[in-house]
Write an enzyme that holds these catalytic residues in place. Structure first.
Site, PDB file in Angstrom:
ATOM      1  N   SER A   1       0.827  -1.199   0.000  1.00  0.00           N
ATOM      2  CA  SER A   1       0.000   0.000   0.000  1.00  0.00           C
ATOM      3  C   SER A   1       0.867   1.257   0.000  1.00  0.00           C
ATOM      4  CB  SER A   1      -0.973  -0.058   1.191  1.00  0.00           C
ATOM      5  OG  SER A   1      -1.994   0.885   1.054  1.00  0.00           O
TER       6      SER A   1
ATOM      7  N   ASP B   1      -7.819  -5.987  -6.124  1.00  0.00           N
ATOM      8  CA  ASP B   1      -7.708  -4.712  -5.420  1.00  0.00           C
ATOM      9  C   ASP B   1      -8.095  -3.557  -6.339  1.00  0.00           C
ATOM     10  OD1 ASP B   1      -6.979  -2.739  -3.557  1.00  0.00           O
ATOM     11  OD2 ASP B   1      -4.879  -2.771  -4.175  1.00  0.00           O
TER      12      ASP B   1
ATOM     13  N   CYS C   1      -5.016   0.157  -5.186  1.00  0.00           N
ATOM     14  CA  CYS C   1      -3.660   0.104  -5.773  1.00  0.00           C
ATOM     15  C   CYS C   1      -3.649  -1.060  -6.749  1.00  0.00           C
ATOM     16  CB  CYS C   1      -2.596  -0.065  -4.693  1.00  0.00           C
ATOM     17  SG  CYS C   1      -2.489   1.292  -3.504  1.00  0.00           S
TER      18      CYS C   1
ATOM     19  N   HIS D   1      -6.143  -6.365  -1.870  1.00  0.00           N
ATOM     20  CA  HIS D   1      -5.057  -5.467  -1.481  1.00  0.00           C
ATOM     21  C   HIS D   1      -4.012  -6.167  -0.619  1.00  0.00           C
ATOM     22  CE1 HIS D   1      -3.546  -1.377  -0.905  1.00  0.00           C
ATOM     23  NE2 HIS D   1      -3.485  -1.579   0.403  1.00  0.00           N
ATOM     24  N   MET D   2      -4.465  -7.099   0.219  1.00  0.00           N
ATOM     25  CA  MET D   2      -3.573  -7.780   1.159  1.00  0.00           C
ATOM     26  C   MET D   2      -3.385  -9.220   0.706  1.00  0.00           C
ATOM     27  SD  MET D   2      -5.001  -5.880   4.568  1.00  0.00           S
ATOM     28  CE  MET D   2      -6.621  -5.575   3.864  1.00  0.00           C
TER      29      MET D   2
END
Length: 441
Positions: free
Chosen positions: A150, A361, A364, A418-419
């Site tokens: 991130s 995501d 990003c 995202h993760m």
């Protein structure tokens, strides 16, 4: 260490999370008014002196790296309800030592004078790593890999820049000391930086803002917004790009804050009104402002008095993300600054660079990350762009696509938001183990 006066190392060996490995937690004081909290875990496998060392940084700006520890890649994950933890078989300390660091100051359990720019934060982390290697000589041979996600797209290049420039100064000082016959053993050491990794990160806003509409309306997943909304995002991009170029030129708040506000409101803001999870286009936002209920459990666990006593923390209330730090970085316009420009000098020095992105995501997204990777100006640009994408397989399954040339790699991770280590833990472990071993994907 004469080069860093007033430093201090205050350490405990907590019996939490994974008691089968050696742990250290505590404060690295880089000055009288900067106190950085870390939690370190030794590798589960391999010889202690041979294992590489991963520094993990979460983003925000202003968010604690214990999100990474207790939700993503640490040796344990927080239990439902937040009263305990559970073993994580896919932890990144499988074959590496891992430091989870709360930075900059006033994030998580760290405290001290404010730092509101990535470059200043990077210098602090370099100083901290100097102290870590000095204080834990048993890991002196451990190669260093700096990873983050991130806002780590700003943090990680800034840290690597600070390390590279510090190492250059050390080389010069050593040469001068040798010529003069002077002992320089109390000065800074060379940090053994081998690679950096940037996951689902904001690195080059000028390029990345162009791809928000594609992720919202024309990705490999179901559309989130209408065609009209995505057209409005595309119509706003030329002005966003013009303002971002001005920020890239001047790199100050006066130029960068307006770009952040315009691009954020006109492009990102369209998605934020949808109620969908900005970190995963497959999900609704639920649980809290960060859209993941598990983060409430992380907060609960780290605020348990018995956990705080065992960890030796000096901040009474743990908050996963600091509004003060986020606001400070925002008022400096730090978000819009061009941290992709710090990558080519690293590549030139032989530092390996991994850019990876879960393909669900939004904030990003992988389209923007792949685009800036291909637009990056470095001697291997043409060969990297011509290399094409190859399948990354884990076991019998297809885990993603990889493109690599020389010491630069881009990896698209299928089925992750995202993760990445949260959504695809087994594949994320395969990724990090291959990367640390310098094996092909």
């Amino acid at each position: 260490m004469d080069a860093i006066p007033n430093y201090q190392l205050r350490v405990k060996s907590p019996q939490l999370c994974d008691t089968n490995v050696t742990q250290y937690s505590g404060y690295l004081d880089t000055s009288e008014n900067k106190h950085f909290y870390f939690w370190f875990f030794e590798a589960r496998k391999g010889k202690r002196e041979d294992a590489p060392l991963i520094l993990w940084l979460n983003g925000g700006p202003g968010c604690s790296s214990f999100t990474g520890l207790l939700m993503e890649l640490g040796p344990c994950r927080v239990s439902p309800g937040g009263n305990d933890t559970e073993h994580n078989p896919f932890a990144w300390n499988d074959r590496a030592h891992v430091i989870f660091l709360d930075q900059p100051t006033n994030v998580g359990f760290s405290y001290g004078s404010d730092v509101f720019t990535s470059l200043a934060a990077g210098k602090d982390v370099n100083a901290l790593l100097q102290l870590f290697y000095e204080g834990f000589l048993q890991y002196a041979k451990s190669e260093l890999h700096v990873f983050g996600e991130s806002y780590g797209g700003h943090y990680v290049p800034a840290v690597a820049k600070a390390i590279r420039e510090s190492n250059d100064r050390v080389k010069e000082n050593r040469r001068a000391a040798q010529l003069q016959g002077v002992d320089d053993s109390e000065n800074l050491r060379m940090l053994p930086l081998v690679s950096i990794g940037i996951g689902n990160a904001i690195v080059d806003p000028l390029v990345q803002y162009k791809y928000y509409s594609q992720m919202a309306c024309n990705s490999t997943y179901a559309p989130v917004l209408s065609k009209e909304q995505c057209k409005a995002m595309d119509d706003a991009y030329p002005t966003c790009a013009q303002m971002t170029r001005t920020c890239y030129r001047w790199r100050n708040a006066l130029a960068c804050v307006p770009a952040m506000m315009y691009c954020g409101n006109k492009i990102e803001g369209m998605y934020m009104k949808s109620g969908r999870n900005p970190y995963d286009v497959r999900r609704d936002c639920e649980g809290n402002d960060l859209c993941y209920p598990i983060l409430n459990d992380v907060d609960t666990y780290l605020n348990l008095p018995e956990v705080q006593r065992e960890l030796g923390v000096e901040v009474s209330k743990y908050v996963s993300c600091s509004d003060k730090v986020y606001t400070g970085f925002s008022l400096n316009g730090d978000l819009m600054k061009p941290f992709h420009q710090e990558i080519p000098p690293l590549l030139a020095d032989g530092i390996r660079v991994l850019v990876y992105a879960g393909d669900a995501d939004f904030i990003c997204n992988w389209y923007g990350n792949k685009a800036w990777s291909m637009e990056l100006e470095w001697p291997g640009k043409d060969a990297f762009n011509q290399a094409g994408d190859k399948e990354w397989a884990v076991g019998r399954g297809s885990a993603g696509e990889v493109r690599s040339y020389g010491n630069f790699t881009f990896l698209r991770v299928f089925g992750a938001g995202h993760m990445v280590p949260y959504d695809q833990p087994a594949n994320a472990l395969d990724m990090i183990n291959r990367w640390l071993a310098n094996e092909e994907f």
